[in-house]
Design an enzyme around this catalytic site. Structure first.
Site, PDB file in Angstrom:
ATOM      1  N   ARG A   1       0.851  -1.184   0.000  1.00  0.00           N
ATOM      2  CA  ARG A   1       0.000   0.000   0.000  1.00  0.00           C
ATOM      3  C   ARG A   1       0.885   1.232   0.000  1.00  0.00           C
ATOM      4  O   ARG A   1       1.853   1.299   0.754  1.00  0.00           O
ATOM      5  CB  ARG A   1      -0.873   0.027   1.262  1.00  0.00           C
ATOM      6  CG  ARG A   1      -2.083  -0.869   1.184  1.00  0.00           C
ATOM      7  CD  ARG A   1      -3.137  -0.313   0.225  1.00  0.00           C
ATOM      8  NE  ARG A   1      -4.311  -1.164   0.161  1.00  0.00           N
ATOM      9  CZ  ARG A   1      -4.498  -2.117  -0.749  1.00  0.00           C
ATOM     10  NH1 ARG A   1      -3.597  -2.345  -1.678  1.00  0.00           N
ATOM     11  NH2 ARG A   1      -5.596  -2.850  -0.741  1.00  0.00           N
TER      12      ARG A   1
ATOM     13  N   HIS B   1      -0.241   0.725 -10.227  1.00  0.00           N
ATOM     14  CA  HIS B   1      -0.952  -0.196  -9.321  1.00  0.00           C
ATOM     15  C   HIS B   1      -1.491  -1.412 -10.095  1.00  0.00           C
ATOM     16  O   HIS B   1      -2.699  -1.679 -10.061  1.00  0.00           O
ATOM     17  CB  HIS B   1      -2.102   0.523  -8.592  1.00  0.00           C
ATOM     18  CG  HIS B   1      -2.490  -0.190  -7.312  1.00  0.00           C
ATOM     19  ND1 HIS B   1      -2.981   0.451  -6.206  1.00  0.00           N
ATOM     20  CD2 HIS B   1      -2.436  -1.504  -6.977  1.00  0.00           C
ATOM     21  CE1 HIS B   1      -3.240  -0.429  -5.246  1.00  0.00           C
ATOM     22  NE2 HIS B   1      -2.908  -1.632  -5.700  1.00  0.00           N
TER      23      HIS B   1
END
Lengths: 314, 314
Positions: B229, B277
């Protein structure tokens, strides 16, 4: 025992230091330091000059310094009856697997496209290709090919191999001989050449082989990775297949001529990766151990391991 | 049963098709098509708007659409007692391992340097770094971290992991808790963050962590790969450590803000790789099977698998 070191690329001092550290009795010598050719019992060679080995009357074995023995076998004056030993080395196989896994992943994960997007500061969300949807086919399933196949399989690729005879490797499909070549090529998205250079494989991977690769894969066209010997592929045919959009990419570590000539179109082709024959570089630490173990076998009357079949060429 | 689909990034049609193919009784619905909130028994969610899940009176379980549940837990009005289920998915782990293995190999095999040499048509023979000389350290050894560690180990890297408790993974060194953090960082050449975002990990990987990484490795300075993250790392600290030569490279797939703002210095930094991502994107085929199996468990009175510990945050 005296071991003659012959190489046009490797450093004598480097290899000498490793030999000294492993066995103080092993004496590595360079050509210019040989007073009596009859004192030489073993040769450790990369690309030996023609006729040199024939001048060593008491030679017991010739060890290759790296993967492949074509660089030794092209000397037609080799002393008869002196065994030639391949460099079989897990380290070499690990290096080759690193290289092939790296480049299969660059292709499947489209890292080159992501790099180009980064230059333009483009954030594009796209579902990546899964390695489990990509079919890699390895030509040449010897010691190196098997190890590479296993590591590609571990990462998740669909792996097949093609060789002269069938090989049993868990979860790796095996194709053999001319009869199964077409089926092997038709199921392959990324073709990896690990073939040795022999009279049979010279110029083998050209238009007729490349054009049989699968066009139905997830990569937008098949790709070719050449890591065995550059004399096995045909560079003009590779460039043509790239230029007319049949091949999506080529990754070449070996070339018809090395170093790759400055004028080669491969250097600046947007879909070609060129590396300077560095995929699997011999690690002296590992090769020296296996050479010394093999010499010890011979000295105690056992037979040598990994002796080359000269007829077959590997 | 009715399953509400909530996502600001995924395609409803794509997921709906997979549900239909796997179980015709499973009815996926979008928010705008819900007439009666009491008809919804399950939710499949990525980044649900605050308060939405609280308005479903008969909700039995909330399934995360991707890795991590921070995107669900940040809604402080979540209905009490409704279990939240993590996406535990071998496919997701495979994708993550592909990405991390790819980038560890780009770093260890110095592919960026080779690319730069190709542009200049430079043939430079240099002994490559061996993956067996590179120490990778993974922060976060859950389902994903364990799988990634195993694949890195298979390729030949020296792998260690750091987590809250010790984990037993063959040939992977285990470090745990604050007490062993310094030793873990001091033996690490490539740090991989797979930590979940929790209040404890927020901004955790900054100057004080990065500067403890090993300077004695074979890569000319430690490298950092961020795939868990983006809120776990501190981008200003990463850029500073790159600019003053402490870090040799950074590979970032997740960011403090996503999409990464155009003005971020990361986009054009010569030693940073930015990807959007995409390291581990949920494969509907795989997640849908595990969601349906979990629903079947609940319907026959068994307990759900992979329920999140809300206190702990993962």
């Amino acid at each position: 025992m005296s071991i003659l070191f012959i190489s046009d690329v490797d450093s004598f001092d480097n290899w000498d230091a490793v030999f000294r550290s492993k066995d103080p009795r092993a004496q590595l010598v360079e050509c210019e330091d040989v007073d009596d050719p009859a004192s030489i019992e073993y040769a450790l060679a990369w690309n030996p000059p023609d006729g040199l080995l024939a001048r060593l009357p008491r030679l017991k074995a010739i060890f290759s310094l790296g993967a492949g023995v074509d660089h030794i076998l092209r000397d037609h004056t080799l002393p008869k009856g002196v065994p030639i030993v391949r460099a079989v080395d897990t380290n070499l196989a690990m290096r080759m697997a690193e290289y092939v896994v790296l480049h299969c992943l660059i292709l499947s994960r489209q890292q080159r496209r992501l790099d180009a997007q980064q230059v333009k500061r483009l954030w594009v969300s796209e579902l990546p290709v899964f390695s489990s949807d990509v079919r890699v086919g390895i030509m040449g399933l010897g010691h190196l090919g098997r190890y590479v196949a296993e590591r590609l399989r571990d990462i998740g690729f669909q792996v097949a191999g093609w060789s002269t005879g069938h090989k049993e490797i868990p979860e790796v499909a095996s194709f053999a001989g001319e009869g199964e070549l077409a089926s092997f090529l038709q199921r392959t998205d990324i073709l990896v050449s690990l073939l040795p250079h022999t009279p049979k494989t010279h110029g083998f991977i050209g238009t007729s082989i490349l054009r049989q690769l699968s066009r139905d894969g997830v990569l937008g066209g098949p790709a070719f990775i050449s890591v065995g010997r550059g004399t096995v592929h045909v560079e003009d045919d590779i460039v043509e297949a790239l230029d007319d959009g049949f091949l999506s990419a080529a990754v070449l570590d070996v070339f018809e001529r090395e170093p790759l000539p400055e004028g080669s179109p491969l250097w600046r082709h947007p879909r070609v990766t060129v590396t300077p024959h560095c995929a699997a570089v011999t690690d002296p630490r590992s090769i020296v151990s296996s050479v010394l173990a093999n010499i010890a076998r011979l000295e105690r009357g056992d037979s040598l391991e990994n002796v080359v079949n000269v007829e077959r060429g590997y």
